[in-house]
Scaffold this active site. Structure first.
Site, PDB file in Angstrom:
ATOM      1  N   GLU A  40       8.840   2.345   0.054  1.00 55.80           N
ATOM      2  CA  GLU A  40       6.954   2.834   0.267  1.00 55.80           C
ATOM      3  C   GLU A  40       6.576   2.729  -1.308  1.00 55.80           C
ATOM      4  OE1 GLU A  40       4.718   6.529   1.367  1.00 55.80           O
ATOM      5  OE2 GLU A  40       6.091   5.784   2.510  1.00 55.80           O
ATOM      6  N   ARG A  44      -0.134   5.336  -6.637  1.00 54.99           N
ATOM      7  CA  ARG A  44      -0.583   6.324  -7.417  1.00 54.99           C
ATOM      8  C   ARG A  44      -0.390   5.708  -8.881  1.00 54.99           C
ATOM      9  NH1 ARG A  44       3.002  11.113  -4.767  1.00 54.99           N
ATOM     10  NH2 ARG A  44       2.646  10.660  -2.988  1.00 54.99           N
ATOM     11  N   THR A  67       0.302   6.291  -0.448  1.00 55.31           N
ATOM     12  CA  THR A  67      -0.893   6.438  -0.451  1.00 55.31           C
ATOM     13  C   THR A  67      -2.343   5.248  -0.329  1.00 55.31           C
ATOM     14  OG1 THR A  67       1.017   7.654  -2.109  1.00 55.31           O
ATOM     15  CG2 THR A  67      -1.292   8.293  -2.565  1.00 55.31           C
ATOM     16  N   LYS A 127       3.572   9.475  10.373  1.00 53.43           N
ATOM     17  CA  LYS A 127       4.430   9.531   9.176  1.00 53.43           C
ATOM     18  C   LYS A 127       3.525  11.376   9.034  1.00 53.43           C
ATOM     19  CE  LYS A 127       3.161  10.691   4.160  1.00 53.43           C
ATOM     20  NZ  LYS A 127       3.547   9.537   3.193  1.00 53.43           N
TER      21      LYS A 127
END
Length: 203
Positions: A40, A44, A67, A127
């Site tokens: 993953e 960011r 994200t 998640k």
């Protein structure tokens, strides 16, 4: 692969914050060599989309974007070749867009209302984030009870020392771990060794 198959591929999904695209391929190679194929890459950093493109070239790697906050992030992640999408929360707008795209989607939830919203969209894999701040194992056990069809990937505050306890829960298919690749200079030998230990944490 659907999201269930992706979650069952590795007991730990490395949560990667990569600043330098030059580190992408060697990092992915070390992780895959250690047995962690599902990667993953969080959106960011300015390099994140290029990191996804580079990691996808590594044989055996299953590379997704984390994200992902909105449709623009989703579109950019898909254009970069993301094979799955992870978001810290769940909105109807993002959920519907992700489902319409057909990409395996792992949205973040923290409470029963979030799960019910996801179920309304046809989602059953989530998640649990932020795992420790949202109540830890006690919270996820409580959430799992009324939602027997749901399976989780807890992320946030989980460490190498606590991973085995999380994975022992029947409702948990895998965990997200930022400890797999620590901040600082890239040490591929250490990353591979950490990945190998992580694989062994599933009983």
């Amino acid at each position: 692969m659907n999201i269930d198959a992706i979650m069952r591929t590795s007991p730990v999904i490395p949560v990667l914050i990569v600043e330098d695209v030059a580190q992408a391929a060697p990092m992915a190679e070390a992780l895959v060599a250690g047995g962690l194929r599902v990667l993953e890459v969080t959106l960011r950093t300015p390099a994140a989309l290029d990191v996804i493109r580079e990691m996808k070239q590594v044989e055996g790697a299953i590379v997704g974007a984390g994200t992902v906050l909105n449709e623009a992030d989703l579109d950019a992640a898909l254009a970069a070749g993301s094979e799955f999408i992870v978001s810290p929360g769940l909105t109807d707008t993002l959920g519907k867009a992700a489902i319409a795209s057909g990409v395996p989607f792992l949205p973040g939830i923290a409470n029963a209302g979030d799960i019910m919203r996801g179920l309304d969209l046809g989602l059953q894999r989530f998640k649990f984030f932020p795992a420790m701040a949202a109540g830890g194992l006690q919270a996820i056990r409580a959430l799992a009870a009324p939602f027997a069809q749901v399976r989780f990937c807890p992320t946030g505050g989980i460490t190498e020392a606590t991973t085995a306890e999380w994975l022992a829960e029947p409702s948990i298919l895998c965990v997200g771990g930022s400890w797999i690749v620590p901040k600082g200079p890239l040490d591929t030998a250490a990353i591979r060794a950490t990945a190998t230990r992580a694989v062994s944490l599933r009983g």
